[in-house]
Every structure is written in C-alpha cells, then in structure tokens.
Design a protein around this motif. Structure first.
Motif, PDB file in Angstrom:
ATOM      1  N   GLY A   1      76.554 -31.382 132.657  1.00 20.72           N
ATOM      2  CA  GLY A   1      76.823 -30.019 133.078  1.00 20.72           C
ATOM      3  C   GLY A   1      75.828 -28.990 132.570  1.00 20.72           C
ATOM      4  O   GLY A   1      74.986 -29.271 131.719  1.00 20.72           O
ATOM      5  N   ILE A   2      75.941 -27.793 133.144  1.00 21.62           N
ATOM      6  CA  ILE A   2      75.117 -26.654 132.750  1.00 21.62           C
ATOM      7  C   ILE A   2      76.032 -25.563 132.215  1.00 21.62           C
ATOM      8  O   ILE A   2      76.988 -25.155 132.879  1.00 21.62           O
ATOM      9  CB  ILE A   2      74.309 -26.098 133.938  1.00 21.62           C
ATOM     10  N   LEU A   3      75.755 -25.113 131.008  1.00 19.46           N
ATOM     11  CA  LEU A   3      76.569 -24.088 130.360  1.00 19.46           C
ATOM     12  C   LEU A   3      75.727 -22.830 130.173  1.00 19.46           C
ATOM     13  O   LEU A   3      74.660 -22.878 129.563  1.00 19.46           O
ATOM     14  CB  LEU A   3      77.062 -24.608 129.004  1.00 19.46           C
ATOM     15  N   GLU A   4      76.213 -21.719 130.711  1.00 16.91           N
ATOM     16  CA  GLU A   4      75.548 -20.436 130.499  1.00 16.91           C
ATOM     17  C   GLU A   4      76.221 -19.728 129.327  1.00 16.91           C
ATOM     18  O   GLU A   4      77.429 -19.500 129.343  1.00 16.91           O
ATOM     19  CB  GLU A   4      75.640 -19.567 131.747  1.00 16.91           C
TER      20      GLU A   4
ATOM     21  N   PRO B   1      84.263 -26.485 136.049  1.00 23.16           N
ATOM     22  CA  PRO B   1      83.295 -25.820 136.926  1.00 23.16           C
ATOM     23  C   PRO B   1      83.813 -24.472 137.419  1.00 23.16           C
ATOM     24  O   PRO B   1      84.949 -24.350 137.864  1.00 23.16           O
ATOM     25  CB  PRO B   1      83.133 -26.804 138.087  1.00 23.16           C
ATOM     26  N   GLY B   2      82.982 -23.456 137.288  1.00 20.40           N
ATOM     27  CA  GLY B   2      83.342 -22.124 137.714  1.00 20.40           C
ATOM     28  C   GLY B   2      84.168 -21.345 136.705  1.00 20.40           C
ATOM     29  O   GLY B   2      84.420 -20.156 136.900  1.00 20.40           O
ATOM     30  N   GLY B   3      84.582 -22.001 135.608  1.00 21.67           N
ATOM     31  CA  GLY B   3      85.395 -21.331 134.607  1.00 21.67           C
ATOM     32  C   GLY B   3      84.568 -20.795 133.452  1.00 21.67           C
ATOM     33  O   GLY B   3      83.358 -21.018 133.361  1.00 21.67           O
ATOM     34  N   HIS B   4      85.232 -20.051 132.537  1.00 23.49           N
ATOM     35  CA  HIS B   4      84.539 -19.537 131.353  1.00 23.49           C
ATOM     36  C   HIS B   4      85.519 -19.418 130.195  1.00 23.49           C
ATOM     37  O   HIS B   4      86.739 -19.435 130.386  1.00 23.49           O
ATOM     38  CB  HIS B   4      83.879 -18.189 131.642  1.00 23.49           C
ATOM     39  N   GLN B   5      84.984 -19.309 129.005  1.00 19.81           N
ATOM     40  CA  GLN B   5      85.769 -19.123 127.787  1.00 19.81           C
ATOM     41  C   GLN B   5      85.087 -18.085 126.910  1.00 19.81           C
ATOM     42  O   GLN B   5      83.854 -17.952 126.924  1.00 19.81           O
ATOM     43  CB  GLN B   5      85.894 -20.429 126.990  1.00 19.81           C
ATOM     44  N   LEU B   6      85.898 -17.372 126.114  1.00 13.55           N
ATOM     45  CA  LEU B   6      85.372 -16.486 125.076  1.00 13.55           C
ATOM     46  C   LEU B   6      85.420 -17.253 123.761  1.00 13.55           C
ATOM     47  O   LEU B   6      86.455 -17.827 123.396  1.00 13.55           O
ATOM     48  CB  LEU B   6      86.206 -15.212 124.983  1.00 13.55           C
ATOM     49  N   ARG B   7      84.320 -17.262 123.050  1.00 11.16           N
ATOM     50  CA  ARG B   7      84.219 -18.010 121.802  1.00 11.16           C
ATOM     51  C   ARG B   7      83.623 -17.109 120.724  1.00 11.16           C
ATOM     52  O   ARG B   7      83.218 -15.976 120.990  1.00 11.16           O
ATOM     53  CB  ARG B   7      83.374 -19.272 121.982  1.00 11.16           C
ATOM     54  N   SER B   8      83.544 -17.619 119.517  1.00 13.68           N
ATOM     55  CA  SER B   8      82.933 -16.852 118.423  1.00 13.68           C
ATOM     56  C   SER B   8      82.268 -17.795 117.444  1.00 13.68           C
ATOM     57  O   SER B   8      82.696 -18.939 117.256  1.00 13.68           O
ATOM     58  CB  SER B   8      83.970 -15.984 117.712  1.00 13.68           C
TER      59      SER B   8
END
Length: 220
Positions: free
Chosen positions: A80-83, A165-172
C-alpha cells in the motif's frame, strides 16, 4: 623678370595642390596609428562579478517539508501507499500528569491516509531503521517513544493498525527531549518500508490548527 615670377608662383601652386590631395595624415603607415576606441582584438581579461542575491548552497535539511505538507510513503511490508501529513506540534513539560524525563515533550499530530487499493500502515521502528525520529539542531537523533514519551497518549490522535483504502486516521508521535535537543526546533523524520526518508521542519513553538485541542487533551 615677370615671366620668372609667374613660373615660380605656378610651381609653388602645383606643389601645394599635390600636398592637399595626399594623405591628410602624411605618409605615415596606418600600422603606426593607435587603435581606435572599441576596436576588436585581444583585450585584458576582466573578472565577472558574482551575481547579486545568489542563493547559498542547500544544507543537509534543505529538502525538509513544512509542517502541514503531505508526503507519500510505502506501507509496512511494502504493502500500500500511505500519505502522511504532520499537522500540529505542542511543546510541554507535562502530559496527563507525567513529567518529561529529560526536559520537554514534543507532541506531533499526523493525519495518515491510505491512497492505494490495499490497506496500509506505518513502518514500525526497527533498531536504527524505520519509524519516527527527531533530529535536533545540534545533530542528535532521538527516536519516538523514548524516555517518558511512551507514557503519553493523546486521545483522539491515537489511531493504530492498517488503514483501509480511502480511509484515514489521526495519530501522534511524542518525543522526550533535553533542552539542547528541543532548542531551535528540529527535523521530524519518518523512514518507510522501502527506506524512503521523509522530513519536516518542526518549529520550537506550538504551531498548527489543533494546538488548543491537543493541549486540552494532554491536560485531562
């Protein structure tokens, strides 16, 4: 006697006419003349002055991105590709009542989005490869989670696992830094599964759209 005078005058006149029709500069060769101004020919070398406002040679962190700018990375296990987009930084001595072991916490929030047809995740730290680290202005490198940083959890910014795919998460990411390591800000570095190196410039002061929210969550 008059004839003699007329003959003499005629001879003088012919002599003057011949002089007037000759070279006005006399019989000197043109090679003896000084070169005219601007004439072609070998000229002394003139040093070229440096261009005004010439930029300095780029330093080792010239490629670092600004906070808020996205970078495309390869997902863990090369899937996969992670932005990844770091969005906000908060500097604090305490978080959830936990004091920094070395002086200050640098808490950085990110937005991770999956751009491919396969679920993707961040590459975990593996010795000196993979994962996140902070490079201080003095050149020291600090890995995420060292010191007391692993005790700091930012609720709402604690996404984990593969992102669909197409999703996102907030991380720290949290770094426990000495005063020297925090002074002047630093460079946030992420190394992905393919060894790609993404870098961002992190200011020494709180910055970003989520500062107030992150501070509120760290104080609770």
């Amino acid at each position: 006697m008059r004839k003699i005078l007329l003959a003499t005058a005629a001879t003088a006149c012919l002599t003057l006419t011949a002089c007037a029709s000759g070279d006005p500069g006399g019989s000197h060769d043109s090679a003896d003349k000084p070169p005219a101004a601007g004439a072609s020919g070998p000229q002394p070398a003139t040093p070229t002055p440096p261009a005004a406002n010439t930029p300095a040679a780029p330093g080792p962190d010239a490629a670092a991105l600004a906070l808020g700018v996205a970078s495309r990375t390869v997902g863990t296990e090369l899937v996969g590709i992670l932005e990844i987009t770091p969005t906000t930084v908060v500097h604090t001595r305490k978080a959830h009542g936990t004091a920094s072991r070395f002086g200050t916490f640098a808490v950085i929030t990110t937005k991770d989005a999956s751009l491919s047809a396969n679920a993707a995740d961040e590459e975990p730290a593996n010795g000196t490869k993979g994962g996140w680290r902070w490079i201080a202005a003095n050149g020291q490198s600090v890995f995420e989670g060292t010191g007391a940083a692993h005790k700091v959890l930012v609720s709402g910014y604690n996404g984990v696992g593969r992102i669909e795919p197409g999703g996102h998460q907030l991380r720290s990411e949290v770094f426990d830094l000495t005063p020297d390591q925090a002074d002047g800000g630093g460079i946030l570095v992420y190394v992905d599964a393919a060894g790609g190196d993404s870098r961002w410039r992190i200011p020494a002061v709180d910055f970003g759209p989520q500062v107030a929210d992150v501070r509120k969550r760290l104080a609770s």
